[in-house]
Design a protein around this motif. Structure first.
Motif, PDB file in Angstrom:
ATOM      1  N   SER A   7     -60.232 -73.433 -41.344  1.00  0.00           N
ATOM      2  CA  SER A   7     -59.428 -73.690 -42.532  1.00  0.00           C
ATOM      3  C   SER A   7     -59.483 -72.488 -43.465  1.00  0.00           C
ATOM      4  O   SER A   7     -60.521 -71.863 -43.634  1.00  0.00           O
ATOM      5  N   SER A  11     -54.168 -70.256 -42.145  1.00  0.00           N
ATOM      6  CA  SER A  11     -53.195 -71.314 -41.833  1.00  0.00           C
ATOM      7  C   SER A  11     -51.831 -70.987 -42.429  1.00  0.00           C
ATOM      8  O   SER A  11     -50.796 -71.213 -41.801  1.00  0.00           O
ATOM      9  N   VAL A  23     -56.442 -77.077 -37.170  1.00  0.00           N
ATOM     10  CA  VAL A  23     -57.429 -76.521 -38.092  1.00  0.00           C
ATOM     11  C   VAL A  23     -58.745 -77.293 -37.985  1.00  0.00           C
ATOM     12  O   VAL A  23     -58.743 -78.525 -37.968  1.00  0.00           O
ATOM     13  N   TYR A  25     -62.961 -77.118 -39.502  1.00  0.00           N
ATOM     14  CA  TYR A  25     -63.917 -76.447 -40.380  1.00  0.00           C
ATOM     15  C   TYR A  25     -65.107 -77.373 -40.621  1.00  0.00           C
ATOM     16  O   TYR A  25     -64.939 -78.516 -41.057  1.00  0.00           O
ATOM     17  N   VAL A  45     -55.416 -77.989 -45.855  1.00  0.00           N
ATOM     18  CA  VAL A  45     -54.599 -77.040 -45.107  1.00  0.00           C
ATOM     19  C   VAL A  45     -53.356 -76.678 -45.926  1.00  0.00           C
ATOM     20  O   VAL A  45     -52.560 -77.552 -46.279  1.00  0.00           O
ATOM     21  N   GLU A  58     -55.890 -81.543 -38.990  1.00  0.00           N
ATOM     22  CA  GLU A  58     -57.087 -80.912 -39.548  1.00  0.00           C
ATOM     23  C   GLU A  58     -58.319 -81.741 -39.229  1.00  0.00           C
ATOM     24  O   GLU A  58     -58.295 -82.964 -39.313  1.00  0.00           O
ATOM     25  N   LEU A  60     -62.029 -81.710 -40.424  1.00  0.00           N
ATOM     26  CA  LEU A  60     -62.980 -81.173 -41.395  1.00  0.00           C
ATOM     27  C   LEU A  60     -64.240 -82.021 -41.418  1.00  0.00           C
ATOM     28  O   LEU A  60     -64.200 -83.223 -41.142  1.00  0.00           O
TER      29      LEU A  60
END
Length: 119
Positions: A7, A11, A23, A25, A45, A58, A60
């Protein structure tokens, strides 16, 4: 064909060149605890925030797990459910929204400065 990225600003850079992405992270435990209590946004993002919808998958913090990331990346590459097409169309929208209203960004900035100087 596609990218798996951490991230961050990458992006947005990839969105502007039209490269589909997933993504991921993983934050350290302290940041996992602090960040959600301070920052209240629907996505981390940038392309998702620009188009105001979940365009880029994403993963995360606690969702940053290999099996989830691999499944999403495979779906993107294989265009499962039209995911790749959906993202490509959305990335075009990101690019359109990021364009300066008058010419290129440098011209827009110069015109704004000239306008301010004339006041």
């Amino acid at each position: 064909h596609a990218a798996l990225i951490a991230s961050g600003t990458v992006s947005l850079e990839l969105a502007l060149v039209g490269l589909p992405m997933v993504v991921a992270y993983k934050m350290d435990r302290l940041m996992e605890f602090i960040v959600p209590r301070i920052i209240k946004i629907p996505s981390a993002v940038l392309p998702n925030l620009i188009v105001d919808r979940p365009l880029v998958p994403e993963f995360l913090t606690d969702r940053c797990r290999p099996e989830l990331i691999a499944k999403a990346f495979k779906a993107l590459i294989m265009n499962e459910g039209g995911l790749r097409d959906y993202q490509l169309n959305g990335l075009t929208e990101v690019s359109t929204r990021m364009q300066a209203p008058e010419g290129n960004p440098s011209q827009t900035a110069a015109l704004k400065i000239i306008s301010l100087m004339q006041k």
